[in-house]
Design an enzyme around this catalytic site. Sequence first.
Site, mmCIF file in Angstrom:
data_model
loop_
_atom_site.group_PDB
_atom_site.id
_atom_site.type_symbol
_atom_site.label_atom_id
_atom_site.label_comp_id
_atom_site.label_asym_id
_atom_site.label_seq_id
_atom_site.Cartn_x
_atom_site.Cartn_y
_atom_site.Cartn_z
ATOM 1 C CB ALA A 135 12.128 2.510 -0.451
ATOM 2 C CB ALA A 136 9.477 -1.449 -2.874
ATOM 3 C CG ASP A 195 11.797 3.541 3.844
ATOM 4 O OD1 ASP A 195 12.040 3.471 5.052
ATOM 5 O OD2 ASP A 195 10.691 3.845 3.373
ATOM 6 N N PRO A 220 0.821 -1.204 0.000
ATOM 7 C CG PRO A 220 -0.340 -1.308 2.013
ATOM 8 C CD PRO A 220 0.578 -2.084 1.141
ATOM 9 C CB ALA A 258 0.363 2.375 4.252
ATOM 10 N N GLY A 259 3.641 3.322 5.388
ATOM 11 C CA GLY A 259 4.687 2.907 6.320
ATOM 12 C C GLY A 259 5.338 1.599 5.945
ATOM 13 C CG LEU A 260 3.521 -1.604 4.913
ATOM 14 C CD1 LEU A 260 2.598 -2.679 4.360
ATOM 15 C CD2 LEU A 260 4.194 -2.123 6.187
#
Length: 328
Positions: free
Chosen positions: A121-122, A164, A112, A115-117
């Site tokens: 960065a990914a 991240d 998401p 949302a802090g995940l």
Amino acid sequence: MTLSSAPGKVYLFGEHAVVYGEPAVPCAIERRARVGVQRRDDGKLRVHSKDLSLNGFTVEYDGSTSNGPDIDVSESLISAAMGYVDHAIEQVRDATDEDEVGFDVTIESDIPLGAGLGSSAAVVVAAIDAATRELGVTLETDELAERAYRTEYQVQDGQASRADTFCSATGGAVRVEGEDCRSLDAPDLPIVIGFDGGAGDTGKLVAGVRDLRNEYDFAADTVEAIGDVVRNGEDALANGDIDELGRLMDFNHGLLSALGVSSRSLDTMVWAARDAGARGAKLTGAGGGGCIVALDPTPETETALSFTPGCEDAFRAELSEKGVARLE
Ligand code: PMV
């Protein structure tokens, strides 16, 4: 077409305090962004995104965010998404000395947004990796992480730590303190995530902590106390002591709450997890809304969260040993 993926992450400890030089320990999770790229010789960037909660937008533009695409989604979402891709491609041009090259870019993500995940960065790690490989250059993980960090730093006006991007590039649990980034040995962690369906404004939340820190010595002490929690957390991780990790995560959440970055929905999910018997629970990332991370080897926390009003999604997430993955 060249395809790479990179994982999202949770913060076991240390978000916000990491901005002030304290250590942080994020941990990569098996939720990934996949980015496919194909070289274009006309210098244009064409970005197609399926799952970025941008509702399947496709844009074609000449490479400048000011000369934006004419489509019906909010300006800020477009410029945020395009900003990341744009700056990532700048890093690719720089790394490969191909100043004029363009790309077709396809992004799919099951992380998401905001949302802090670690969704951005990914995407950035996977995009830089795929696009450099498309041009015949394979970056070492450290350089990939550094270029992804520079991308986030530019897009986020200097408000980015290396946490991240390093975690997404290398995978596993990592420790970040200023410029020092390293991998940590971690046991298999029973990670459960609760998501309230929302997102926090990282810039505002970081600014809020900065103001508190400037105004009150005890807020500065709170930031330092988070650093102490992180150092204890590193020992607990090394010892595979899940109970101690959980206790320290609870403590870390309390300190983040004191700094004003939690929210009613995050607190509700944290308490639902604790009531269900989780070893510990805390918000992850900037806060304000988004996700919590809990540790529970039993199914209880996931079940409890799925019945908690305000929790939109609850799921288990394996620690991802693998960072960037080269798929094609
Ligand atoms: O919400 P995320 O995953 O972007 O994490 C933000 C973490 C902060 O410490 C608040 C900021 C940072 O860049 O480290």
